[in-house]
Design an enzyme around this catalytic site. Structure first.
Site, PDB file in Angstrom:
ATOM      1  N   GLY A  18     -25.347 -67.999  45.490  1.00  0.00           N
ATOM      2  CA  GLY A  18     -24.383 -69.052  45.787  1.00  0.00           C
ATOM      3  C   GLY A  18     -23.951 -69.686  44.480  1.00  0.00           C
ATOM      4  N   GLU A  26     -34.221 -74.504  44.986  1.00  0.00           N
ATOM      5  CA  GLU A  26     -34.945 -75.225  46.031  1.00  0.00           C
ATOM      6  C   GLU A  26     -35.434 -74.257  47.117  1.00  0.00           C
ATOM      7  OE1 GLU A  26     -32.650 -78.643  46.965  1.00  0.00           O
ATOM      8  OE2 GLU A  26     -33.929 -79.190  48.658  1.00  0.00           O
ATOM      9  N   SER A  60     -35.701 -77.477  40.499  1.00  0.00           N
ATOM     10  CA  SER A  60     -34.453 -77.523  41.255  1.00  0.00           C
ATOM     11  C   SER A  60     -33.686 -78.782  40.861  1.00  0.00           C
ATOM     12  CB  SER A  60     -34.744 -77.535  42.761  1.00  0.00           C
ATOM     13  OG  SER A  60     -35.288 -78.780  43.138  1.00  0.00           O
ATOM     14  N   HIS A  61     -32.396 -78.842  41.240  1.00  0.00           N
ATOM     15  CA  HIS A  61     -31.609 -80.036  40.935  1.00  0.00           C
ATOM     16  C   HIS A  61     -32.193 -81.261  41.637  1.00  0.00           C
ATOM     17  CE1 HIS A  61     -28.593 -77.968  38.634  1.00  0.00           C
ATOM     18  NE2 HIS A  61     -28.448 -77.069  39.593  1.00  0.00           N
ATOM     19  N   GLU A  92     -32.823 -67.844  38.181  1.00  0.00           N
ATOM     20  CA  GLU A  92     -31.725 -67.683  37.213  1.00  0.00           C
ATOM     21  C   GLU A  92     -31.558 -66.225  36.798  1.00  0.00           C
ATOM     22  OE1 GLU A  92     -29.763 -70.071  36.822  1.00  0.00           O
ATOM     23  OE2 GLU A  92     -30.918 -71.887  37.207  1.00  0.00           O
ATOM     24  N   CYS A 151     -13.190 -82.267  48.019  1.00  0.00           N
ATOM     25  CA  CYS A 151     -12.864 -82.510  49.437  1.00  0.00           C
ATOM     26  C   CYS A 151     -14.090 -82.643  50.350  1.00  0.00           C
ATOM     27  CB  CYS A 151     -11.956 -81.402  49.962  1.00  0.00           C
ATOM     28  SG  CYS A 151     -12.787 -79.807  50.133  1.00  0.00           S
ATOM     29  N   TYR A 176     -20.634 -79.118  35.129  1.00  0.00           N
ATOM     30  CA  TYR A 176     -20.192 -78.279  36.246  1.00  0.00           C
ATOM     31  C   TYR A 176     -20.086 -79.089  37.539  1.00  0.00           C
ATOM     32  CZ  TYR A 176     -21.300 -74.382  33.180  1.00  0.00           C
ATOM     33  OH  TYR A 176     -21.326 -73.509  32.136  1.00  0.00           O
TER      34      TYR A 176
HETATM   35 ZN   LIG Z   1     -12.480 -78.631  48.184  1.00  0.00          ZN
END
Ligand SMILES: [Zn+2]
Length: 205
Positions: A18, A26, A60-61, A92, A151, A176
């Site tokens: 992803g 995670e 993980s983040h 990674e 969005c 990012y």
């Molecule tokens: Zn969007």
């Protein structure tokens, strides 16, 4: 996540993929913790290139972490076979050379459950080798999604927020942002950086 019950005790390959911030590490940590609860022997690896948070840890983040071994060369991972692990997790994975593919095949053929996690596309939305090849040979694929920073809908792309000619630009939220297809803005590399990118292994991000 899909429920997956392996049909036998033989080895196999799983790929968690992803864009950035989709929870890949995670999920990798979650799978390793479950294996630990099941009293399985495991080893965790990451490429020497990725030292954003800490050496010898995958983080993980969301700041979950597990101890890992940092390796320069994919072949070094095969040394773990001496200790007969049930599971080998590699984070990674996009930062390894294509040699990681044959390493994963050897591990799986030796009866090991191999879980790799990595970006499927780079900063220009291109397939991020060697992840496409790993997706093709995996028995199981988990494709995760992030939330678009514009969005709020499903995001599948990694937007670079700064302009840079660097082949590899390590970073997190300051550099990012996850974006959906509609809000992903393709950055055109400068003439100078185009040559660098064509010569780059691995690709950027
Ligand atoms: Zn969007």
């Amino acid at each position: 996540m899909s429920n997956f019950f392996p049909p036998n005790n033989h080895g196999w390959i799983e790929t968690i993929t992803g864009c950035m911030f989709s929870g890949k590490t995670e999920e990798l940590i979650r799978q390793v913790r479950r294996a630990h609860l099941a009293k399985k022997k495991f080893k965790i690896y990451k490429p020497a290139l990725d030292q954003r948070y800490a050496k010898d840890l995958i983080v993980s983040h969301s700041q979950q972490k597990l101890t890992s071994t940092t390796v320069e060369n994919p072949q070094d991972i095969l040394k773990c076979l001496d200790s007969q692990p049930d599971l080998v997790a590699i984070d990674e994975v996009q930062f390894f050379s294509e040699e990681i593919i044959s390493v994963c095949e050897v591990l799986a053929s030796s009866g090991v459950r191999v879980i790799v996690a990595g970006l499927d596309t780079d900063w220009m939305g291109r397939p991020f080798h060697p992840v496409p090849q790993l997706l093709a040979i995996s028995e199981l694929v988990h494709k995760l999604y992030a939330i678009c920073g514009v969005c709020g809908q499903f995001a599948t792309r990694t937007q670079r927020l700064v302009s840079s000619n660097k082949n590899i630009l390590l970073g997190s939220g300051e550099i990012y942002q996850a974006r959906c297809r509609e809000h992903f803005e393709l950055q055109q590399p400068t003439h100078q950086s185009l040559g660098e990118i064509h010569n780059a292994q691995p690709a950027e991000v």
